[in-house]
Design an enzyme around this catalytic site. Structure first.
Site, PDB file in Angstrom:
ATOM      1  CE1 TYR A 141     -28.282 -11.347 -54.435  1.00 22.73           C
ATOM      2  CE2 TYR A 141     -30.954 -11.995 -55.607  1.00 22.73           C
ATOM      3  CZ  TYR A 141     -29.384 -11.670 -55.412  1.00 22.73           C
ATOM      4  OH  TYR A 141     -29.144 -11.021 -56.087  1.00 22.73           O
ATOM      5  CE  LYS A 191     -11.835 -10.349 -52.907  1.00 28.07           C
ATOM      6  NZ  LYS A 191     -11.814  -9.931 -53.882  1.00 28.07           N
ATOM      7  CG  ASP A 223     -10.787  -9.361 -57.673  1.00 24.64           C
ATOM      8  OD1 ASP A 223     -10.867 -10.429 -57.890  1.00 24.64           O
ATOM      9  OD2 ASP A 223     -10.549  -8.706 -56.451  1.00 24.64           O
ATOM     10  CG  ASP A 247     -27.673 -10.083 -59.525  1.00 28.10           C
ATOM     11  OD1 ASP A 247     -28.798  -9.763 -60.233  1.00 28.10           O
ATOM     12  OD2 ASP A 247     -28.014  -8.442 -59.126  1.00 28.10           O
ATOM     13  CG  ASP A 251     -27.243  -6.555 -64.708  1.00 26.23           C
ATOM     14  OD1 ASP A 251     -28.230  -7.598 -65.342  1.00 26.23           O
ATOM     15  OD2 ASP A 251     -27.990  -5.716 -64.207  1.00 26.23           O
TER      16      ASP A 251
END
Ligand code: IPM
Ligand code: MN
Length: 356
Positions: A141, A191, A223, A247, A251
Site C-alpha cells: 500500500y 507468501k 492461499d 485487507d 473481507d
C-alpha cells in the site's frame, strides 16, 4: 469523564451509520456519566468536493489532537475517475500514516443469533471467535516505487511490496500480546515460498515467536489460509498478516459473522486510535435506510475499550447488540428471505434502548 472525538462522517452510507453510532455513544454517556464531544471534520469524497483533497491539513491536525477518531467509510463512484493519489482512499491511507496506526484489529466473532445469516453452514461457523491483526502502514500500500508509466502498448504499472524487520516485529509482537488475553495461539500468514518481502516477514515472525513460548505459533501460506478460513474457521485465534493480505482475508472472514456489515475495526499504534467499520461506503444503498450500523456501533465499543479504557461501557454496547440480534432485529443484509428487515435508524434505536 470528558472525551473529545473527531468524527469523519464519510460518504455513501457513512453519515447514516455515523448518526446511529453517536446516538449509542450518547446513551453510554447518559447511563455511565461521561461526556462525549464531537468535532465533525471532512475527509474522503466530501473533502475532495470542498477542498480538492481527500485529507485537508486541518482535518489531520484535528485528528492528531483528538482523544479518538470515529471514521465512517469513504469513497464512491463519483470519485472513481480521479487518479489514485487524489482519491478518497488516499485520504484514508494518509490518515492511517499520519496517526501512525500500524495495527488494524478486526475481531471476527459470530453472534449466535446470526448463525443462519451466513452463506456458510452453521456447524462450520458455530463458535468462531478470532482476531485479525493486519499491518496497516507499510507493505504494498505504501511501497516505493509506484506509478503508471509509458505510452500506449508500452504502458506499465508498478507497486512495491516492502517490509522492514522492525515493522514486522511490532505488529507480530502485538499479536502475541493480544493472544495472551485470548486462547494463546498466533497464526502468521505470508507468501514466503514466492515473495522475498514475505520471506522476511516469515523469518521475523519466527524470531518474535521464540520470545513467547507460552503462546502456540504457526505459519500459514496465504492461499492455504484463505481456504482454511472457510474449511475450519475455529482453528484461528489471532491471525497476523501484511497490509494487503489482511485487507483481503478480513473481507473473507467477515462472512463467518453473517455479514460484512458486522465487522468492526480499531486502528492503533500512535497516540490517537481510529475506529471504523471494515466495510465500504455502499453508495448503492445510501439514503435508503438499508444500511447496517452494527459494524460501526461495534467499532464504538472498541473505542471505549482501547482508547478510553472504559471496559464496562464497551461490554454494555456489545451486550446491547447481542440482545437486539437475539430479539430478532435484522437489517436487510442480515434478514433471511421472508424475514422483516428494520431500517438503519430502527436498529440504532433498538441498541440504544438496551443500554441501561
Ligand atoms: C479497508 C478498505 C481500505 C483498505 C480502502 C478503502 C482504502 O478496503 O479498510 O479494508 O484497502 O484498507
Ligand atoms: Mn478492505
Amino acid at each position: 469523564m470528558n472525551f473529545h472525538i473527531v468524527v469523519l462522517a464519510g460518504d455513501g452510507i457513512g453519515p447514516e451509520i455515523c448518526e446511529e453510532s453517536k446516538k449509542v455513544l450518547n446513551r453510554v454517556g447518559e447511563v455511565f456519566g461521561h461526556k462525549f464531544e464531537y468535532e465533525p471534520q471532512d475527509a474522503g469524497g466530501i473533502a475532495i468536493d470542498k477542498y480538492d483533497t481527500p485529507l485537508p491539513d486541518h482535518t489531520l491536525k484535528a485528528c492528531q489532537a483528538a482523544d479518538a477518531v470515529l471514521k465512517a467509510p469513504m469513497g464512491g463512484p463519483k470519485w472513481d475517475k480521479i487518479e489514485n493519489k487524489k482519491r478518497p482512499e488516499a485520504g484514508i491511507l494518509g490518515l492511517r500514516k499520519g496517526l501512525d496506526l500500524y495495527a488494524n484489529l478486526r475481531p471476527v466473532r459470530l453472534f449466535n443469533a446470526l448463525k443462519q445469516a451466513s452463506t456458510l453452514k452453521p456447524e462450520v461457523i458455530d463458535g468462531v471467535d478470532m482476531l485479525i491483526a493486519r499491518e496497516l502502514i507499510s507493505g504494498i500500500y505504501f511501497g516505493e516505487p509506484r506509478g503508471i508509466h509509458g505510452e500506449g502498448k508500452d504502458r506499465y504499472g508498478v507497486n512495491t511490496e516492502i517490509y522492514r524487520a522492525p515493522e514486522v516485529e511490532r505488529i507480530v509482537g502485538l499479536a502475541f500480546e493480544l493472544a495472551k488475553l485470548r486462547r494463546k495461539k498466533v497464526t502468521s500468514v505470508d507468501k514466503f515460498n514466492v515473495l522475498e518481502s514475505s520471506r522476511l516477514w516469515h523469518d521475523v515472525a519466527e524470531e518474535v515467536s521464540k520470545k513467547h513460548p507460552d503462546v502456540a505459533f504457526e505459519h500459514q501460506i496465504v492461499d492455504n489460509a484463505a481456504m482454511q478460513l472457510i474449511l475450519q474457521p475455529r482453528q484461528f485465534d489471532v491471525l497476523v498478516t501484511t497490509n494487503m493480505f489482511g485487507d483481503i482475508l478480513s473481507d473473507e472472514a467477515s462472512m463467518l459473522t453473517g455479514s460484512l456489515g458486522m465487522l468492526p475495526s480499531a486502528s492503533l499504534g500512535g497516540k490517537v486510535g481510529l475506529y471504523e467499520p471494515s466495510h465500504g461506503s455502499a453508495p448503492d444503498i445510501a439514503g435508503t435506510g438499508k444500511a447496517n450500523p452494527l459494524a460501526m456501533i461495534l467499532s464504538v465499543a472498541m473505542m471505549l475499550q482501547y482508547s478510553f479504557k472504559l471496559l464496562k461501557e464497551a461490554e454494555a454496547v456489545e451486550k446491547a447488540v447481542e440482545k437486539v440480534l437475539n430479539d430478532g432485529f435484522r437489517t436487510a443484509d442480515l434478514a433471511k428471505k421472508g424475514e422483516k428487515a428494520v431500517s438503519c435508524r430502527e436498529m440504532g434505536d433498538a441498541v440504544v434502548k438496551e443500554i441501561r
